[in-house]
Design a protein around this motif. Structure first.
Motif, short mmCIF file in Angstrom:
data_model
loop_
_atom_site.label_atom_id
_atom_site.label_comp_id
_atom_site.label_asym_id
_atom_site.label_seq_id
_atom_site.Cartn_x
_atom_site.Cartn_y
_atom_site.Cartn_z
N UNK A 37 0.78 -1.21 0.00
CA UNK A 37 0.00 0.00 0.00
C UNK A 37 0.81 1.26 0.00
N UNK A 38 2.14 1.18 0.30
CA UNK A 38 2.99 2.37 0.35
C UNK A 38 3.33 2.85 -1.05
N UNK A 39 3.41 4.15 -1.21
CA UNK A 39 3.97 4.76 -2.42
C UNK A 39 5.19 5.55 -1.95
N UNK A 40 6.36 5.18 -2.41
CA UNK A 40 7.59 5.72 -1.82
C UNK A 40 8.64 5.95 -2.89
N UNK A 41 9.39 7.06 -2.82
CA UNK A 41 10.50 7.27 -3.75
C UNK A 41 11.75 6.57 -3.21
N UNK A 42 12.44 5.87 -4.07
CA UNK A 42 13.69 5.21 -3.73
C UNK A 42 14.82 5.82 -4.55
N UNK A 87 6.54 -6.87 -3.44
CA UNK A 87 6.60 -6.59 -4.88
C UNK A 87 6.11 -5.16 -5.08
N UNK A 88 6.90 -4.38 -5.85
CA UNK A 88 6.54 -3.00 -6.10
C UNK A 88 6.36 -2.72 -7.57
N UNK A 89 5.47 -1.81 -7.88
CA UNK A 89 5.22 -1.38 -9.26
C UNK A 89 5.90 -0.04 -9.46
N UNK A 90 6.78 0.02 -10.46
CA UNK A 90 7.48 1.28 -10.75
C UNK A 90 6.53 2.20 -11.46
N UNK A 91 6.21 3.34 -10.80
CA UNK A 91 5.27 4.30 -11.38
C UNK A 91 6.00 5.31 -12.24
N UNK A 92 7.15 5.77 -11.75
CA UNK A 92 7.85 6.84 -12.49
C UNK A 92 9.33 6.79 -12.09
N UNK A 93 10.19 7.26 -12.98
CA UNK A 93 11.63 7.35 -12.69
C UNK A 93 12.13 8.74 -13.03
N UNK A 94 13.16 9.19 -12.27
CA UNK A 94 13.78 10.50 -12.50
C UNK A 94 15.30 10.30 -12.50
N UNK A 95 15.95 10.88 -13.50
CA UNK A 95 17.40 10.80 -13.56
C UNK A 95 18.01 11.88 -12.67
N UNK A 97 21.95 13.51 -10.98
CA UNK A 97 23.38 13.61 -11.32
C UNK A 97 24.16 12.38 -10.82
N UNK A 98 25.34 12.22 -11.39
CA UNK A 98 26.26 11.14 -11.01
C UNK A 98 25.64 9.76 -11.24
N UNK A 99 24.88 9.62 -12.34
CA UNK A 99 24.31 8.31 -12.73
C UNK A 99 23.42 7.71 -11.67
N UNK A 100 22.74 8.54 -10.94
CA UNK A 100 21.82 8.05 -9.92
C UNK A 100 20.39 8.17 -10.47
N UNK A 101 19.46 7.45 -9.82
CA UNK A 101 18.08 7.38 -10.31
C UNK A 101 17.13 7.49 -9.13
N UNK A 102 16.06 8.26 -9.32
CA UNK A 102 14.99 8.33 -8.33
C UNK A 102 13.79 7.58 -8.89
N UNK A 103 13.36 6.56 -8.14
CA UNK A 103 12.29 5.68 -8.61
C UNK A 103 11.11 5.78 -7.67
N UNK A 104 9.91 6.11 -8.23
CA UNK A 104 8.69 6.16 -7.43
C UNK A 104 8.01 4.80 -7.55
N UNK A 105 7.83 4.13 -6.39
CA UNK A 105 7.33 2.75 -6.38
C UNK A 105 6.07 2.67 -5.54
N UNK A 106 5.09 1.90 -6.08
CA UNK A 106 3.89 1.56 -5.29
C UNK A 106 4.01 0.09 -4.89
N UNK A 107 3.96 -0.14 -3.54
CA UNK A 107 4.10 -1.50 -3.01
C UNK A 107 2.76 -2.22 -3.16
N UNK A 108 2.82 -3.43 -3.74
CA UNK A 108 1.59 -4.16 -4.04
C UNK A 108 1.30 -5.28 -3.04
N UNK A 109 2.26 -6.12 -2.76
CA UNK A 109 1.95 -7.29 -1.93
C UNK A 109 3.22 -7.85 -1.32
N UNK A 110 3.02 -8.69 -0.27
CA UNK A 110 4.11 -9.44 0.35
C UNK A 110 4.48 -10.63 -0.56
N UNK A 111 5.77 -10.96 -0.56
CA UNK A 111 6.23 -12.15 -1.28
C UNK A 111 7.33 -12.82 -0.46
#
Length: 796
Positions: A37-42, A87-95, A97-111
């Motif tokens: 249920x969480x939506x979190x940027x990684x 298990x998370x669903x990648x909603x959006x990504x942001x580039x 600096x320094x080859x790093x990535x910001x990924x917005x993820x919605x958590x779906x279920x336990x595995x």
């Protein structure tokens, strides 16, 4: 690295069955456990994680997220990861600096991670969705538990400042125990171990019970944290309020043209404290007292006490010192210029200078000059200071009976002041002066304390580094001070105090020494003080010798100085009345200036007498000649002692009498004289107390002379302690006694054989004028002192 957690009750999961592929890319995360249920940027930066995200984006955008056990591990192995994740669903990504990535993820279920299929270049694993268990119907206990968890979670988040209406509404809308537990766990950050335990609990009601326990603990911690923060904010608010009020008050006074004298004084004191270079603990105490003064009304008595205290702290020389002049040749010239003789003291000081030159950190000696008055103890201290290039401070302790004179008075007393040691250092203005403590043997002790005991710390180089004066209340370093004490005798000093000092004895002067001192120092000074020149007054050495012999009787030169001053006054008056000089004073006209001689040579008028023996004694003021008289009377064997004799001298008389009784036949004395006769022993100058063992031999000789009716030679003087066996024991003060004998015109001195070593301290010219005869038994003394046959009458 994880940013702030957000949560969404996305309707995506409502009423849908989620198809989770069996094989998915896997990314390790650290510091956080994710819940459905969480939506979190990684923030993704590791190469393996970036590859896993790329693989997920190339497929169905699904990614397995598992927390690693050690967050510090950079490249964890499969064993370093927990077995249950999400298990998370990648909603959006942001580039980034320094080859790093910001990924917005919605958590779906336990595995559950069943097997790792690939380790490089990223993790790929076989996962199995977890079947969660929710109760079909809520019991009363479950309903109560739901409400308790909602309320406690809202309190915790409110105390942390994270609660908002949307979040509160979200809690109220969830009725399933498992979903509420996940929702709370996502917003109330728990420890990783506790959060992972919640994630691995598949029963929703059991998960809610666990989170209820964790929430109660978090509520206690958050409550205490909020209390501490509130108190800190209140204190800061109070300080800021006082600051603003004071600033406003200053501004008002400036507008009105009024000057704040107290404020100016406080600022001035603060500047002085900073410039005084105090030790840290002293400066801390000074600033503390300054803060107290700032809060007081300036006219209160306590404010005056604090001002005086701060003035003392500021004016003391905490780090000010003079640089020593370590030129040994120059120091010797200065000492010789100021003082005649005193070779031992000069040699000791030059040794100190030599050590100081080789080791600048060497501790200063604690010297104690012991000797009769007028030999130059105090003036020697001034010369030492001049030779070292140091400031000189002198404190006289004669008659001091209050310990507070040394250690100071506590500030609670009215008119309190520091002790004389701190006062002397303030007067000197440096922390390494030559500090002379005069008349240390004249201290008194009573109910107010023992000042000599207070000196123990001052005169100990191991302790005086942190000398604490009662008034100051903070330590002051006295180790750089060169202390010099003076005393006429060491007997009154406590043994502990005497042990801390290096005692240097200054004996009296011979007539030749006095002549040289008069020529070099005394007479030039008196001529200058009386406005005379060397042409106005002529004094021959013969005249000065006559002044020494007939007008003074002392070990030092103080009385000689006064007599020379009297001669200068007489001459100054004649010049002022118009008479023309120069004035020549001779042995023939000396009496016109100083009157008749005050000390007549006694032995020139005496003969050898029966029952009168000449003894030598030591006093704090030099040596003395004692004439011990004994007379024999009919009686019953009583021994009468007169002349203010002390206990030791009385015991010496008893010992001498016992020896005479055992040796009566050999001495040709009636055997039973003690039954028929009384012996009366008298020592003239009866108003002066006398004590000590030195007169034992002299009393024995006088008693034997009276009983045997044999006269004692007037040209012989003697000293020594006697035992019951007739042995002669050594005594002290040999040089002073020899000088006394010389003043009286005595030519032969009998002294104990063990005192021969003391003759080295006697100047060579004095040894040439006196004949010293060592003796070790009374028989030898009698052989020399008693006249073998009585002399006839004087020739007509």
């Amino acid at each position: 690295m994880i940013e702030e957690v957000s949560f969404s009750t996305s309707e995506l999961m409502e009423g849908e069955s989620i198809e989770v592929p069996e094989i998915l890319p896997l990314m390790a995360i650290r510091d956080i456990v994710l819940f459905p249920g969480m939506v979190i940027p990684l923030f993704v930066g590791r190469e393996k994680s970036l590859e896993a995200v790329s693989e997920a984006l190339a497929g169905e955008k699904l990614l397995t997220l598992v927390t690693q056990k050690d967050p510090a591990e950079e490249d964890p192995a499969p064993e370093a990861l927990f077995k249950v994740g999400v298990v998370g669903l990648i909603i959006r990504t942001f580039k980034l600096p320094e080859d790093r990535l910001k990924v917005l993820v919605q958590v779906l279920a336990r595995v559950e991670v069943k097997e790792f299929l690939q380790l490089q270049p990223f993790f790929k694993a076989r996962v199995l969705p977890v079947k969660e268990k929710e109760p079909e119907h809520l019991s009363v206990e479950a309903e109560a538990l739901l409400r308790n968890v909602r309320e406690t979670a809202e309190k915790v988040l409110a105390l942390r400042g994270l609660l908002n209406p949307d979040l509160s509404a979200m809690f109220s809308s969830v009725d399933e125990p498992g979903r509420l537990a996940d929702l709370v766990a996502a917003h109330v950050r728990f420890k990783v171990s506790e959060a992972q335990e919640l994630l691995e609990t598949y029963d929703g009601l059991e998960r809610l019970q666990k989170i209820a326990r964790y929430l109660h603990r978090e509520l206690e911690v958050a409550t205490l944290q909020a209390k501490i923060q509130s108190e800190a904010q209140e204190e800061m608010a109070r300080s800021q309020r006082e600051y603003f009020l004071r600033e406003q008050l200053r501004a008002i006074k400036r507008e009105l043209g009024e000057t704040d004298e107290l404020e100016a004084e406080i600022e001035e004191l603060r500047e002085k404290i900073q410039k005084a270079r105090m030790p840290k603990e002293v400066e801390k105490e000074a600033l503390k007292q300054l803060s107290r003064l700032e809060m007081m009304h300036p006219d209160t008595a306590e404010a005056t006490v604090i001002r005086n205290y701060l003035d003392w702290l500021i004016e003391l020389p905490w780090r000010k010192s003079t640089k020593d002049k370590l030129d040994l040749k120059r120091a010797k010239e200065i000492l010789d210029e100021d003082h005649y003789d005193l070779d031992k003291v000069k040699e000791r000081l030059l040794e100190y200078l030599a050590v100081k030159k080789l080791n600048p950190k060497a501790k200063g000696p604690i010297l104690c000059f012991v000797g009769p008055p007028g030999v130059g103890k105090t003036s020697l201290g001034r010369s030492i200071a001049r030779a070292l290039g140091r400031k000189f401070v002198r404190v006289s302790l004669g008659g001091v009976r209050d310990e507070a004179e040394i250690r100071g008075h506590r500030r609670t007393y009215v008119g309190a002041l520091p002790g004389r040691i701190i006062q002397g250092l303030k007067q000197a203005g440096v922390n390494n002066p030559v500090f002379m403590i005069d008349e240390v043997d004249k201290l008194c002790s009573d109910f107010q304390g023992d000042p000599a005991a207070a000196l123990l710390e001052v005169l100990d180089p191991e302790q005086n580094r942190e000398f604490v004066d009662h008034y100051l209340g903070v330590p002051f370093d006295l180790s750089k001070v060169m202390f010099i004490a003076t005393a006429n005798m060491t007997d009154p000093l406590p043994p502990a105090l005497l042990d801390r000092m290096e005692v240097i004895y200054l004996s009296g002067y011979t007539p030749e020494d006095k002549l040289m001192i008069a020529r070099r120092y005394l007479l030039p000074r008196q001529l200058k003080e009386h406005g005379l020149s060397e042409k106005d007054l002529h004094l021959s050495d013969q005249v000065i010798f006559k002044v020494i012999a007939e007008y003074t009787a002392e070990a030092g030169v103080r009385e000689l100085d006064r007599k020379l001053a009297a001669l200068c006054r007489k001459v100054a008056r004649k010049l002022a009345e118009g008479e023309k000089g120069p004035f020549r004073i001779t042995a023939g006209n000396l009496h016109k200036y100083l009157g008749p001689p005050e000390y007549v040579e006694e032995l020139s008028q005496e003969e050898d007498e029966i029952g009168v023996a000449t003894g030598l004694a030591w006093t704090p003021y030099g040596g003395e000649v004692l004439y011990i008289e004994v007379t024999v009377m009919e009686g019953k064997g009583n021994l009468i002692l007169t002349g203010q004799l002390g206990d030791i001298m009385k015991e010496s008389a008893q010992a001498a009498l016992s020896y005479i009784r055992t040796k009566a036949r050999e001495l040709k004395i009636p055997v039973r004289f003690y039954e028929k006769y009384d012996l009366h022993i008298h020592i003239p100058s009866g108003a002066i107390p006398k004590d000590g063992p030195s007169a034992g031999v002299t009393m024995a000789v006088a008693m034997i002379s009276a009983l045997a009716k044999r006269p004692v030679s007037k040209e012989v003087a003697m000293t020594g302690e006697i035992t019951l066996r007739g042995k002669i024991l050594p005594v002290g003060g040999i040089k002073e006694k020899a000088l006394a004998a010389l003043r009286k015109g005595i030519k032969k001195v009998l002294l104990p054989e063990k005192n021969l070593k003391d003759l080295e301290d006697i100047p060579a010219e004095l040894r040439r004028k006196l004949e010293f005869v060592p003796v070790k038994h009374l028989d030898e003394v009698l052989e020399i002192a008693l006249v073998k046959k009585r002399r006839g009458q004087k020739r007509s």
